[in-house]
Design a protein around this motif. Structure first.
Motif, PDB file in Angstrom:
ATOM      1  N   GLU A  20      34.139  79.234  10.161  1.00  0.00           N
ATOM      2  CA  GLU A  20      34.367  77.792  10.046  1.00  0.00           C
ATOM      3  C   GLU A  20      34.298  77.186  11.438  1.00  0.00           C
ATOM      4  O   GLU A  20      35.017  77.596  12.342  1.00  0.00           O
ATOM      5  N   LEU A  21      33.399  76.220  11.614  1.00  0.00           N
ATOM      6  CA  LEU A  21      33.227  75.563  12.910  1.00  0.00           C
ATOM      7  C   LEU A  21      34.012  74.267  13.005  1.00  0.00           C
ATOM      8  O   LEU A  21      34.571  73.957  14.057  1.00  0.00           O
ATOM      9  N   LEU A  22      33.989  73.500  11.934  1.00  0.00           N
ATOM     10  CA  LEU A  22      34.630  72.185  11.923  1.00  0.00           C
ATOM     11  C   LEU A  22      35.223  71.924  10.559  1.00  0.00           C
ATOM     12  O   LEU A  22      34.727  72.423   9.548  1.00  0.00           O
ATOM     13  N   HIS A  23      36.250  71.101  10.533  1.00  0.00           N
ATOM     14  CA  HIS A  23      36.756  70.594   9.261  1.00  0.00           C
ATOM     15  C   HIS A  23      37.531  69.322   9.541  1.00  0.00           C
ATOM     16  O   HIS A  23      38.019  69.094  10.648  1.00  0.00           O
ATOM     17  N   GLY A  24      37.597  68.474   8.530  1.00  0.00           N
ATOM     18  CA  GLY A  24      38.348  67.237   8.655  1.00  0.00           C
ATOM     19  C   GLY A  24      38.661  66.669   7.294  1.00  0.00           C
ATOM     20  O   GLY A  24      38.002  67.007   6.306  1.00  0.00           O
TER      21      GLY A  24
END
Length: 69
Positions: A20-24
């Motif tokens: 997982e690189l990014l989450h929001g």
């Protein structure tokens, strides 16, 4: 992980090469869909990239890139 009420209902994640690189989280589906599109453009060329938009309240995936066949 924060609750849906604290973080927002709509969750966008970017995974590449199994990480997982990014989450929001966003409270507005329209805003989350814009972020989804932006992250596809920014990270879609990474090896094994997958971008997912989920509705955390219902537990459903609203859209994914690339589409699962």
């Amino acid at each position: 992980m924060p609750s849906t009420a604290e973080a927002g209902r709509f969750h966008v994640t970017v995974v590449a090469e199994g990480r997982e690189l990014l989450h929001g989280w966003w409270g507005s589906e329209a805003v989350a869909r814009r972020k989804f599109s932006a992250w596809v453009g920014e990270h879609g060329a990474r090896p094994g990239a997958r971008v997912t938009l989920a509705d955390e309240e219902t537990g459903s995936v609203l859209t994914e890139w690339p589409d699962r066949q």
